[in-house]
Design a protein around this motif. Structure first.
Motif, PDB file in Angstrom:
ATOM      1  N   ILE A 146      43.249   0.246  19.749  1.00 36.97           N
ATOM      2  CA  ILE A 146      42.562  -0.984  20.154  1.00 36.97           C
ATOM      3  C   ILE A 146      42.544  -2.025  19.027  1.00 36.97           C
ATOM      4  CG2 ILE A 146      40.336  -1.938  20.860  1.00 36.97           C
ATOM      5  CD1 ILE A 146      39.974   0.530  22.583  1.00 36.97           C
ATOM      6  N   THR A 154      43.540  -5.980  18.834  1.00 45.21           N
ATOM      7  CA  THR A 154      42.594  -7.001  18.393  1.00 45.21           C
ATOM      8  C   THR A 154      43.205  -7.892  17.322  1.00 45.21           C
ATOM      9  OG1 THR A 154      40.860  -5.404  18.795  1.00 45.21           O
ATOM     10  CG2 THR A 154      40.256  -7.370  17.582  1.00 45.21           C
ATOM     11  N   ASN A 157      42.785  -7.442  25.458  1.00 48.06           N
ATOM     12  CA  ASN A 157      41.777  -6.654  24.779  1.00 48.06           C
ATOM     13  C   ASN A 157      40.604  -6.329  25.705  1.00 48.06           C
ATOM     14  OD1 ASN A 157      41.261  -5.397  22.422  1.00 48.06           O
ATOM     15  ND2 ASN A 157      40.206  -7.129  21.497  1.00 48.06           N
TER      16      ASN A 157
END
Lengths: 397, 347
Positions: free
Chosen positions: B271, B275, B338
């Motif tokens: 993740i 980002t 995201n």
């Protein structure tokens, strides 16, 4: 980073603390001498490989600083002195000469001076402007704060090289002489970094503003200027050294990038590695490699040196990566084992591992000294612990 | 996912707010660029100063409107911008046409570079975490530091020296061989300006190979720059995620260890990569300027460096403004992705 930024009132009342690095590690040590060489504390908190990285970085940077400082003595030729044309490395010209007749070694030595000058100017200017604006913005809040934050965010969003180009056009229309060249290039790079110092200082100021010592100063009748720069500033400046070293390496890359695009400093007024590299590029295919490889290596080496210092400082300041005592702690060794074991694709060892992990988890759900991982539990912005420039800037979302 | 309101509603609300935020961001960006470029004077004097008599320059300035008050110029600039008019270069080309011609090439380069970055960065990051503090970890980390420390144009130069000049395996510069480039631009039914798409549309395998061969070195040069960032991120996040509560919980439920890593930990460790992609896009576009200049890859960065040398600051302003808009939109898209993959983002 939270435990670095948060200051207890007791810390704050103890007075200005510029020695942020390591202060929270051995602050209780009564034997700590009052005056030390700068960086000695930092060194004392590192171990093993980390210390090696730090020392390597310091040595590399020190060599470049010395070479830059004594360039007139060390360089066999002047940076704009025409010798023989396009000679491969030889005894007389250790690194050869360029197509334009410059001695490559001399250009590299003089280039170190340019690089150091630009770093010093750019970093100190951006700290001065960024920190001042950050403290003011955080202290007064309101409309000024909003506008400054929007403006700084916009600057930060632009690719740094583009911003440097735009500012370079603004400052000098892209053409520059000797000192003005270094100054205008530094200003271009400065503008790239101001938003980072601004964000870090502003956020720290917002937090520090609510501390009792600020109220105490106000009650004692201190004016806003004194509160901001006498009381708050010393307490919010801890993260600046890390940001500074990280920016220094980026400053060199931006300088080289500008020079590469023919937008830096004129070759007759100072030596600049990026410019030299670009000038040597067209003749690469005719076997002329020394004019481009050596300046490139110089850039790589100095950036590596500065980065190693920055990374080590960051490791020391980052509680998630901090090592205590020996080279690695028990937790870390355990973690390393767990990680290397679980990532092993061999399924045969699965069950034993699960048991081992379960046992270690039951004994010690939160390893002491390592805080919970706040950035993975609640915050919407998952911060990369290893990239401080990104982390500092997004830390208040 | 147990939010007070329904997750979809929260997501839509978040995305709507985020989309609305693009407008002020873009506005501030273009305003900053506009005023920075106008502080010291007008672009016509910068480009033509000393080459044309003064009255001629004045006439040109009058015609282009650079003698109007700055606010009027700013208003006109914004108005034109809304109509995708970025002005005209000093040699009288519409900048919007330049953007349409060169923009796709930059997009193509960034696409190839991202593939390299993912292919190199993520496995190496995983490997470094797996051999945490072992020699493999150290080697990979040194590799990452090197690619951070080396300017992208120096990597480009080394690649060219080894693979194009010494070994002769790959072409030294350009997006395609001259003949192929002409064929690509003329034979394709729709000229997308993306060489690989044109080549696929025409369906000639020789063209595809030629285009791919030209893309290899630029993609590696720009991709490795980003790969260094990915390595560090994946490594540190995988190490941290394996200590997180939900991983412990998964283990406690008896989930198989391989599944814990690949389904629970590794996915979550990725993740942060998404980002930071928002910031990476800006960095890659900056790197693309240098990569394109190094390889004479005729994209926006190459065009920008040419106009910089010509001191054509209207063109520079147009391209910079456009890139600023692209960065703003790209960071929105990254936030969107995201939000879709990480429920915690929908606050």
């Amino acid at each position: 980073m939270s435990d670095v930024l948060e200051l207890s009132p007791a810390d704050a009342l103890a007075g200005p603390r510029f020695d942020g690095i390591g202060a929270e590690l051995d602050g209780n040590d009564p034997k700590r001498p009052r005056f030390q060489l700068p960086g000695a504390q930092l060194l004392a908190t590192t171990h093993g490989l980390q210390r090696f990285m730090l020392l390597t970085g310091v040595v590399i940077v020190a060599i470049f600083v010395i070479v830059g400082a004594f360039a007139p003595v060390l360089a066999p030729f002047g940076f704009a002195q025409i010798t023989t044309f396009n000679q491969p490395p030889s005894a007389e010209h250790l690194l050869g000469t360029t197509v334009g007749g410059f001695d490559v070694l001399s250009r590299i030595i003089w280039g170190a001076r340019t690089a150091i000058e630009v770093i010093l100017l750019a970093v100190s200017l951006s700290i001065f402007v960024g920190v001042t604006l950050g403290v003011i913005s955080g202290f007064f809040s309101g409309v000024l704060d909003r506008v400054l934050v929007l403006f700084m965010d916009a600057l930060y969003a632009l690719p740094s090289l583009l911003l440097a180009i735009v500012v370079s056009i603004m400052v000098s229309s892209g053409q520059s002489g000797a000192f003005s060249g270094i100054l205008s290039t530094s200003i271009s790079i400065t503008v790239v970094f101001i938003p980072q110092y601004f964000r870090v200082t502003r956020n720290a100021t917002l937090a520090a503003k609510a501390e009792p010592y600020v109220d105490a100063a106000r009650v004692a009748g201190a004016n806003p200027g004194r509160i901001m720069f006498g009381h708050i500033l010393p307490n919010v400046s801890q993260t600046i050294p890390v940001l500074m070293t990280l920016n220094a390496s980026e400053a060199i890359l931006t300088l080289a990038g500008l020079g590469f695009l023919g937008f830096g400093i004129e070759p007759n007024s100072a030596a600049e590695w990026g410019y030299d590299l670009n000038k040597a590029r067209p003749d690469l295919s005719s076997g002329y490699w020394w004019g481009s490889i050596f300046p490139g290596l110089a850039i790589v080496l100095i950036v590596t040196g500065v980065t190693l210092i920055g990374e080590s400082m960051n490791d020391v300041l980052n509680p998630l990566l901090r090592t205590r005592g020996g080279a690695t702690t028990a937790d870390e060794e355990e973690l390393a084992e767990v990680v290397s074991a679980v990532l092993d694709d061999a399924p045969s060892s699965d069950e034993g591992l699960v048991e081992a992990n379960a046992a270690s988890v039951l004994q010690e759900p939160d390893p002491p000294g390592l805080p919970d991982l706040p950035d993975l539990s609640g915050s919407p912005v998952v911060e990369p612990a290893d990239t401080p420039s990104a982390q500092e800037v997004s830390s208040d979302e | 996912m147990a939010a007070q309101q329904s997750p979809t509603k929260a997501l839509v609300k978040y995305l709507a707010i985020r989309a609305a935020l693009i407008i002020p961001t873009v506005l501030i960006l273009v305003t900053v660029v506009f005023f920075f470029m106008r502080v010291t004077g007008d672009p016509i004097t910068a480009a033509m100063g000393g080459r044309l008599p003064l009255d001629r320059i004045e006439a040109l300035k009058d015609a282009a409107g650079y003698n109007d008050p700055i606010i009027v110029q700013y208003g006109r600039f914004l108005w034109d911008l809304i109509h995708f008019d970025f002005g005209r270069t000093t040699d009288n080309h519409a900048i919007s046409e330049i953007l349409l011609k060169y923009g796709p090439a930059t997009l193509e380069l960034v696409f190839w570079a991202l593939i390299v970055a993912f292919l190199v960065g993520i496995p190496l990051g995983r490997l470094a975490a797996r051999y945490y503090n072992k020699w493999q970890d150290m080697t990979i980390r040194t590799f990452a530091v090197f690619f951070y420390a080396a300017p992208v144009f120096f990597i480009a130069l080394l690649l060219k020296l080894v693979f194009a000049i010494k070994l002769g395996w790959l072409p030294i510069a350009g997006r395609a061989s001259t003949a192929v480039q002409i064929a690509l631009d003329s034979k394709s039914k729709v000229n997308t300006h993306v060489n690989i798409l044109n080549a696929l549309l025409i369906g000639n395998p020789d063209y595809i190979v030629d285009v791919l061969k030209h893309a290899v070195l630029p993609a590696i040069a720009l991709g490795l720059l980003t790969a260094g960032v990915f390595i560090r991120l994946v490594r540190i996040n995988l190490l941290q995620t394996l200590r997180a509560d939900f991983v412990t919980a998964a283990r406690a439920r008896g989930v198989k260890e391989n599944d814990v890593v690949s389904k629970h930990a590794f996915r979550n460790a990725l993740i942060p990569v998404v980002t930071v992609m928002g910031m990476q896009i800006a960095m890659m576009l900056g790197g693309a300027i240098l990569t394109e200049t190094s390889f004479e890859w005729q994209g926006l960065g190459y065009a920008l460096s040419q106009y910089l040398l010509k001191r054509d600051f209207i063109a520079v302003q147009g391209i910079v403004t456009f890139i600023a808009c692209v960065v703003a939109v790209a960071s929105f898209l990254i936030d969107l992705i995201n939000a879709l993959i990480d429920p915690r983002v929908r606050y």
